[in-house]
Design an enzyme around this catalytic site. Structure first.
Site, PDB file in Angstrom:
ATOM      1  N   ARG A  90      29.458  31.447  54.880  1.00 40.39           N
ATOM      2  CA  ARG A  90      29.987  32.772  54.536  1.00 40.39           C
ATOM      3  C   ARG A  90      29.145  33.285  53.375  1.00 40.39           C
ATOM      4  O   ARG A  90      29.188  32.722  52.278  1.00 40.39           O
ATOM      5  CB  ARG A  90      31.455  32.623  54.134  1.00 40.39           C
ATOM      6  CG  ARG A  90      32.135  33.911  53.723  1.00 40.39           C
ATOM      7  CD  ARG A  90      33.563  33.610  53.254  1.00 40.39           C
ATOM      8  NE  ARG A  90      34.235  34.822  52.813  1.00 40.39           N
ATOM      9  CZ  ARG A  90      34.106  35.351  51.599  1.00 40.39           C
ATOM     10  NH1 ARG A  90      33.348  34.775  50.706  1.00 40.39           N
ATOM     11  NH2 ARG A  90      34.762  36.455  51.285  1.00 40.39           N
TER      12      ARG A  90
ATOM     13  N   LYS B 263      28.223  31.854  44.067  1.00 40.60           N
ATOM     14  CA  LYS B 263      29.295  31.349  43.205  1.00 40.60           C
ATOM     15  C   LYS B 263      28.717  30.721  41.943  1.00 40.60           C
ATOM     16  O   LYS B 263      27.582  30.295  41.896  1.00 40.60           O
ATOM     17  CB  LYS B 263      30.189  30.370  43.988  1.00 40.60           C
ATOM     18  CG  LYS B 263      31.107  31.138  44.947  1.00 40.60           C
ATOM     19  CD  LYS B 263      32.096  30.271  45.683  1.00 40.60           C
ATOM     20  CE  LYS B 263      32.958  31.174  46.594  1.00 40.60           C
ATOM     21  NZ  LYS B 263      33.777  30.389  47.526  1.00 40.60           N
TER      22      LYS B 263
HETATM   23  N1  PMM Z   1      35.432  32.520  49.000  1.00 41.71           N
HETATM   24  C1  PMM Z   1      35.868  33.719  48.584  1.00 41.71           C
HETATM   25  C2  PMM Z   1      36.667  34.527  49.412  1.00 41.71           C
HETATM   26  N2  PMM Z   1      37.004  34.126  50.644  1.00 41.71           N
HETATM   27  N3  PMM Z   1      36.922  32.515  52.348  1.00 41.71           N
HETATM   28  C3  PMM Z   1      36.513  31.319  52.791  1.00 41.71           C
HETATM   29  N4  PMM Z   1      36.871  30.904  54.025  1.00 41.71           N
HETATM   30  N5  PMM Z   1      35.746  30.493  52.025  1.00 41.71           N
HETATM   31  C4  PMM Z   1      35.351  30.833  50.765  1.00 41.71           C
HETATM   32  O1  PMM Z   1      34.661  30.028  50.116  1.00 41.71           O
HETATM   33  C5  PMM Z   1      35.783  32.092  50.255  1.00 41.71           C
HETATM   34  C6  PMM Z   1      36.580  32.918  51.098  1.00 41.71           C
HETATM   35  C7  PMM Z   1      35.498  34.195  47.214  1.00 41.71           C
HETATM   36  O2  PMM Z   1      34.197  34.668  47.176  1.00 41.71           O
HETATM   37  P1  PMM Z   1      33.802  36.246  47.181  1.00 41.71           P
HETATM   38  O3  PMM Z   1      34.634  36.907  46.131  1.00 41.71           O
HETATM   39  O4  PMM Z   1      32.345  36.233  46.898  1.00 41.71           O
HETATM   40  O5  PMM Z   1      34.106  36.808  48.526  1.00 41.71           O
END
Ligand code: PMM
Length: 251
Positions: A238, A207
């Site tokens: 994650r 991020k």
């Molecule tokens: N961040 C993204 C998408 N889904 N779900 C959870 N539980 N926590 C997060 O911080 C989160 C998520 C966005 O990031 P990406 O586009 O790299 O998947």
């Protein structure tokens, strides 16, 4: 601590550049993650990067359901990253076991009752609004106190809807209506989130607050953060790359 591997089946995900935007590529990447020892694969069909527009329900379905059906055969634990109750239900029926709702039940009024009915684990992330306007919502008196109290409200709503305590997981939602300093303040106070008594998931992978001009440059910082969080008592991270995180945790 568990490692949740991200499988974004989207053409516009900022972190993987849409490289896995078709079925074959997504399944291939999932098998790589399995070989690297992933604990849960988080499958999403809707980008939530700042400014992103929503995708239609039909489009989201078409992206994720075939991949879930295929991966369910391998026996891996799968979470569905969606804000829609209908997608969550179809994903669970296709073989997913966990609902990862970045809106904590706020985006779809049917989500919490659906999760309760399906009796699956539910990850409630802190969220204040859809991606296209979330930057303007990054205003707090005290980010740690405010996020904890807003998460507490989501937990109460989940319990009221019939989700049992043992099925609830929480996530402070780094980068969602939060600027870089907000994210670091949350990380510095991670023990207060752990003290809420529910398993805590952290999604920091690649991020923007980690610096660097593009997501790939944030990989080393992401791994270092996993190492830092490894003694915090959180449930899991994650992340995009699985093996480096597994290695960091072993060290
Ligand atoms: N961040 C993204 C998408 N889904 N779900 C959870 N539980 N926590 C997060 O911080 C989160 C998520 C966005 O990031 P990406 O586009 O790299 O998947």
């Amino acid at each position: 601590m568990i490692v949740m591997g991200i499988l974004n089946v989207t053409p516009d995900s900022f972190a993987d550049g849409g490289r896995h935007n078709d079925f074959e590529a997504a399944v291939h990447r999932a098998h790589e993650m399995l070989e690297e020892g992933v604990d849960i694969i988080d499958i999403g069909g809707e980008s939530t990067k700042p400014g992103a527009e929503r995708v239609s329900e039909a489009e989201e379905f078409d992206r994720v359901i075939p991949v879930i059906k295929e991966l369910a055969k391998s026996g891996v634990r799968i979470s569905i990253d969606t804000m829609r109750a209908s997608t969550a239900r179809a994903a669970i029926e296709a073989g997913a076991q966990i609902i990862n709702d970045v809106s904590g039940g706020l985006a779809d009024p049917k989500m919490l009752t659906t999760a309760a009915e399906l009796q699956v684990s539910y990850i409630a992330m802190h969220w204040r609004g859809h991606s296209k306007d979330m930057n303007s919502l990054a205003v707090y008196d005290d980010v740690v106190k405010d996020v904890i109290s807003e998460l507490q409200e989501r937990i109460s709503a989940a319990l009221d809807a019939g989700i049992t305590e043992d099925k609830i997981n929480i996530d402070p939602g780094l980068g969602f209506a939060k600027d870089a300093q907000h994210n670091w303040d949350i990380i510095d106070s991670i023990d207060q989130f752990v003290a809420m008594g529910y398993p805590v998931l952290i999604g920091a992978s690649r991020k923007r607050f980690l610096g660097g001009d593009n997501p790939d440059e944030r990989e080393a910082a992401t791994i270092r953060l996993t190492k830092r969080l490894s003694t915090s008592g959180i449930w899991g991270v994650r992340v995009h790359s699985v093996k480096p995180h597994k290695d960091a945790l072993k060290v």
